[in-house]
Design a protein around this motif. Structure first.
Motif, short mmCIF file in Angstrom:
data_model
loop_
_atom_site.label_atom_id
_atom_site.label_comp_id
_atom_site.label_asym_id
_atom_site.label_seq_id
_atom_site.Cartn_x
_atom_site.Cartn_y
_atom_site.Cartn_z
N THR A 189 30.40 26.43 7.06
CA THR A 189 30.84 27.21 6.28
C THR A 189 32.08 28.19 6.57
O THR A 189 32.27 28.45 7.58
CB THR A 189 29.93 28.48 6.10
OG1 THR A 189 28.42 27.85 5.78
CG2 THR A 189 30.40 29.08 4.54
N LEU A 190 33.15 28.18 5.61
CA LEU A 190 34.20 29.06 5.95
C LEU A 190 34.00 30.20 4.98
O LEU A 190 33.88 30.29 3.82
CB LEU A 190 35.61 28.11 5.36
CG LEU A 190 35.69 27.06 5.70
CD1 LEU A 190 36.98 26.29 5.21
CD2 LEU A 190 35.65 26.59 7.23
N LYS A 192 35.02 34.32 4.01
CA LYS A 192 35.97 35.42 3.99
C LYS A 192 35.60 36.17 2.84
O LYS A 192 34.78 36.07 1.92
CB LYS A 192 37.21 34.69 3.67
CG LYS A 192 37.58 33.75 2.24
CD LYS A 192 38.79 33.14 2.14
CE LYS A 192 38.82 32.35 1.27
NZ LYS A 192 38.71 32.74 -0.07
N CYS A 204 41.18 27.72 4.46
CA CYS A 204 40.38 27.06 4.07
C CYS A 204 40.49 25.81 3.01
O CYS A 204 39.81 24.55 3.32
CB CYS A 204 39.66 28.07 2.88
SG CYS A 204 38.75 29.28 3.78
N LYS A 205 41.60 25.61 2.42
CA LYS A 205 42.18 24.40 1.57
C LYS A 205 42.51 23.45 2.80
O LYS A 205 42.15 22.22 2.20
CB LYS A 205 43.58 25.11 0.93
CG LYS A 205 43.80 23.76 0.15
CD LYS A 205 45.15 24.32 -0.90
CE LYS A 205 45.34 23.39 -1.79
NZ LYS A 205 46.69 23.52 -2.47
N LYS A 208 39.23 21.76 4.52
CA LYS A 208 38.52 21.29 3.86
C LYS A 208 39.05 19.72 3.52
O LYS A 208 38.46 18.76 3.29
CB LYS A 208 38.21 21.90 2.27
CG LYS A 208 37.14 23.07 2.50
CD LYS A 208 36.80 23.68 1.21
CE LYS A 208 38.01 24.42 0.59
NZ LYS A 208 37.57 25.09 -0.61
N THR A 215 31.90 20.67 4.29
CA THR A 215 32.23 21.78 4.30
C THR A 215 32.01 22.84 3.03
O THR A 215 32.30 22.24 1.97
CB THR A 215 33.86 22.04 4.74
OG1 THR A 215 34.00 21.40 5.93
CG2 THR A 215 34.40 23.48 4.73
N GLU A 217 32.83 26.56 1.32
CA GLU A 217 33.48 27.86 1.37
C GLU A 217 32.94 28.84 0.56
O GLU A 217 32.22 28.62 -0.27
CB GLU A 217 34.90 27.82 0.73
CG GLU A 217 35.72 28.67 0.62
CD GLU A 217 37.15 28.62 0.12
OE1 GLU A 217 38.03 29.61 -0.05
OE2 GLU A 217 37.63 27.47 -0.05
N THR A 219 33.22 32.98 -0.49
CA THR A 219 34.15 34.51 -0.53
C THR A 219 33.08 35.34 -1.36
O THR A 219 32.69 35.03 -2.48
CB THR A 219 35.43 34.16 -1.15
OG1 THR A 219 36.01 33.04 -0.85
CG2 THR A 219 36.10 35.27 -1.32
N LEU A 243 39.27 35.00 8.78
CA LEU A 243 38.05 34.40 8.16
C LEU A 243 37.17 34.00 9.34
O LEU A 243 37.48 34.09 10.39
CB LEU A 243 38.44 32.87 7.31
CG LEU A 243 38.71 31.89 7.91
CD1 LEU A 243 38.34 30.72 7.37
CD2 LEU A 243 40.53 31.96 8.26
N ILE A 245 34.47 30.88 10.75
CA ILE A 245 33.76 29.31 10.58
C ILE A 245 32.60 29.57 11.21
O ILE A 245 32.32 29.96 12.53
CB ILE A 245 34.82 28.32 11.19
CG1 ILE A 245 36.25 28.64 10.45
CG2 ILE A 245 34.07 27.00 11.19
CD1 ILE A 245 37.01 27.47 11.45
#
Length: 285
Positions: A189-190, A192, A204-205, A208, A215, A217, A219, A243, A245
């Motif tokens: 998981t990312l 933020k 993040c972009k 992935k 993965t 994300e 937020t 962020l 990880i």
């Protein structure tokens, strides 16, 4: 092709966790031993290595830092804490993150970068110093702010080695999230907060897009339990984009802060894929 060396991952995990002692704030000898190991590993791959020392209650603690692409003005910080909470090996929390930056140090050797990359091993992330000005990451982030150093962003590697493919192996701070993210703990998981800044979104972009590992994300509001449970929170305090990880910590890994948090419970292959993804992003910035 996988870049991260799983043999080295196992070797690092063994050295850091299988000592018979514990990397707690009370055990300064073990913390210093771990810091020395990290420093020696960093020094194999770059000449830019130094220790940031500071004193808490009469005891000297150490962050260990190495740098790449030092000809560049702006920098990216990738960090992980090496201390543990209580009498446990702390394999996932957070030897896994430390091994991540050790492998990144090897992979970054000789790499042409568009930004400076600082890899930082922090001390005193765990209680009783969590959320205090004695956290190693607070000391580091404050120094960057005080010196007005141009920081593009920060990435915290916080527990990156625990994965499960079984149904109901993943929980969430809010139950309905399982509808969107699933009940299997088989992804990284990312994480933020809302308004985390341009770097966090861009990272993040790019991560992935590497396709190295499943993965997701996330937020959310800073007040949501767990969203700021690591060193990135101190970079937010000083206005840096940051962020985390993570394998989601206690929302998945039931060994969290227990003696059962050992390297035997980790998925080394998927952990390597996480590190590969970070390296690819750093190379592309």
């Amino acid at each position: 092709m996988q870049l991260t060396d799983t043999v080295l991952i196992r070797s690092h995990l063994t050295t850091i966790t299988k000592t018979g002692n514990y990397r707690t704030y009370k055990n300064l000898d073990e913390l210093n031993k771990t810091a020395a190991y990290i420093k020696n590993e960093f020094a194999k791959f770059t000449d830019s290595v130094f220790v940031q020392e500071y004193t808490v209650e009469g005891r000297v603690y150490k962050n260990v830092i190495c740098s790449y692409g030092t000809e560049n003005q702006k920098r990216i910080v990738v960090g992980a804490h090496y201390d543990v909470c209580g009498n446990q090996e702390g394999a996932d929390d957070n030897a896994s993150g430390v091994v991540g930056i050790l492998e990144l140090s090897r992979l970054l050797k000789g790499k042409k970068l568009n930004q400076r990359v600082d890899l930082v091993a922090y001390t005193l992330e765990e209680p009783p110093y969590f959320r205090t000005e004695y956290m190693g990451s607070y000391i580091h982030a404050k120094a960057l702010a005080d010196q007005k150093i141009k920081v593009d962003g920060m990435v915290s590697l916080e527990m990156i080695g625990y994965f499960k493919d079984e149904e109901e192996s993943q929980s969430y701070p809010v139950g309905f999230l399982s509808t969107f993210y699933g009940s299997k703990g088989n992804y990284i998981t990312l994480v933020k907060k809302f308004g985390a800044g341009a770097f966090a979104g861009k990272f993040c972009k790019k991560f992935k897009s590497t396709g190295t590992i499943r993965t997701k994300e996330f937020t959310g509001p800073k007040a949501l339990p767990g969203i700021d449970f690591s060193d990135h929170l101190n970079y937010w305090k000083f206005g840096f984009s940051a962020l985390m990880i993570t394998d989601t910590s206690f929302y998945r890994n039931r060994n969290y802060h227990l003696a059962t948090d050992t390297m035997e419970t980790l998925d080394i292959n998927r952990m390597a894929k996480v590190i590969d993804g970070v390296f690819k992003v750093l190379s592309a910035f």
